[in-house]
Design a protein around this motif. Structure first.
Motif, PDB file in Angstrom:
ATOM      1  N   MET A   1      -8.255 103.381   5.041  1.00  0.00           N
ATOM      2  CA  MET A   1      -8.442 104.649   5.701  1.00  0.00           C
ATOM      3  C   MET A   1      -9.067 104.409   7.072  1.00  0.00           C
ATOM      4  SD  MET A   1      -7.345 106.781   3.390  1.00  0.00           S
ATOM      5  CE  MET A   1      -7.879 108.377   3.910  1.00  0.00           C
ATOM      6  N   LYS A   2      -8.707 105.254   8.019  1.00  0.00           N
ATOM      7  CA  LYS A   2      -9.227 105.194   9.384  1.00  0.00           C
ATOM      8  C   LYS A   2      -9.614 106.601   9.823  1.00  0.00           C
ATOM      9  CE  LYS A   2      -8.000 100.841  10.280  1.00  0.00           C
ATOM     10  NZ  LYS A   2      -8.376 100.109   9.119  1.00  0.00           N
ATOM     11  N   ILE A   3     -10.517 106.671  10.777  1.00  0.00           N
ATOM     12  CA  ILE A   3     -10.892 107.921  11.414  1.00  0.00           C
ATOM     13  C   ILE A   3     -10.356 107.843  12.837  1.00  0.00           C
ATOM     14  CG2 ILE A   3     -12.787 109.413  12.136  1.00  0.00           C
ATOM     15  CD1 ILE A   3     -14.501 107.797  10.019  1.00  0.00           C
ATOM     16  N   ILE A   4      -9.616 108.870  13.263  1.00  0.00           N
ATOM     17  CA  ILE A   4      -9.129 108.880  14.642  1.00  0.00           C
ATOM     18  C   ILE A   4      -9.654 110.122  15.356  1.00  0.00           C
ATOM     19  CG2 ILE A   4      -7.054 107.527  14.141  1.00  0.00           C
ATOM     20  CD1 ILE A   4      -5.453 110.188  14.332  1.00  0.00           C
ATOM     21  N   ILE A  12      -6.673 107.458  22.036  1.00  0.00           N
ATOM     22  CA  ILE A  12      -7.093 107.604  20.644  1.00  0.00           C
ATOM     23  C   ILE A  12      -8.098 106.504  20.289  1.00  0.00           C
ATOM     24  CG2 ILE A  12      -6.360 107.576  18.236  1.00  0.00           C
ATOM     25  CD1 ILE A  12      -3.617 108.530  19.205  1.00  0.00           C
ATOM     26  N   ALA A  13      -9.215 106.902  19.715  1.00  0.00           N
ATOM     27  CA  ALA A  13     -10.179 105.951  19.168  1.00  0.00           C
ATOM     28  C   ALA A  13      -9.903 105.842  17.672  1.00  0.00           C
ATOM     29  CB  ALA A  13     -11.595 106.438  19.400  1.00  0.00           C
ATOM     30  N   ILE A  14      -9.990 104.618  17.168  1.00  0.00           N
ATOM     31  CA  ILE A  14      -9.759 104.356  15.752  1.00  0.00           C
ATOM     32  C   ILE A  14     -11.025 103.742  15.178  1.00  0.00           C
ATOM     33  CG2 ILE A  14      -8.354 103.121  14.071  1.00  0.00           C
ATOM     34  CD1 ILE A  14      -6.169 103.007  16.322  1.00  0.00           C
ATOM     35  N   TYR A  37     -11.821 115.219  14.634  1.00  0.00           N
ATOM     36  CA  TYR A  37     -11.289 113.972  14.088  1.00  0.00           C
ATOM     37  C   TYR A  37     -10.392 114.238  12.886  1.00  0.00           C
ATOM     38  CZ  TYR A  37     -15.004 114.385  10.578  1.00  0.00           C
ATOM     39  OH  TYR A  37     -15.830 114.825   9.570  1.00  0.00           O
ATOM     40  N   LYS A  38      -9.682 113.180  12.502  1.00  0.00           N
ATOM     41  CA  LYS A  38      -8.802 113.212  11.329  1.00  0.00           C
ATOM     42  C   LYS A  38      -8.976 111.896  10.592  1.00  0.00           C
ATOM     43  CE  LYS A  38      -4.628 114.779   9.471  1.00  0.00           C
ATOM     44  NZ  LYS A  38      -4.981 115.882   8.615  1.00  0.00           N
ATOM     45  N   ILE A  39      -8.995 111.956   9.284  1.00  0.00           N
ATOM     46  CA  ILE A  39      -9.017 110.763   8.437  1.00  0.00           C
ATOM     47  C   ILE A  39      -7.588 110.496   8.020  1.00  0.00           C
ATOM     48  CG2 ILE A  39      -9.873 109.762   6.295  1.00  0.00           C
ATOM     49  CD1 ILE A  39     -12.288 111.708   6.591  1.00  0.00           C
TER      50      ILE A  39
END
Length: 70
Positions: A1-4, A12-14, A37-39
């Motif tokens: 999983m990543k947060i963007i 975009i930051a990851i 943000y979005k996961i």
């Protein structure tokens, strides 16, 4: 999983967490104050990193929360 999330320069930051077990609870602590943000699942990121700075995301899709990190 990543947060963007979108940085001020619209790149975009990851964010990757070492311990993803609390990613939902901790996401707001790793994203700058006021940034949406979005996961996402790792598979949602483009595989080709050659043009990473050209990746885009619509801010309307960043619906999982708002950063609280100061």
């Amino acid at each position: 999983m990543k947060i963007i999330y979108l940085q001020d320069n619209n790149i975009i930051a990851i964010v990757s967490l070492v311990d993803e077990s609390n990613i939902v609870e901790e996401a707001a602590q790793y994203v700058p104050l006021g940034k949406k943000y979005k996961i996402i699942d790792d598979a949602e990121l483009p595989e080709d990193t050659k043009y990473r700075d050209a990746w885009t995301v619509d801010e309307a899709d960043l619906t999982d929360g708002i950063g609280e990190m100061q």
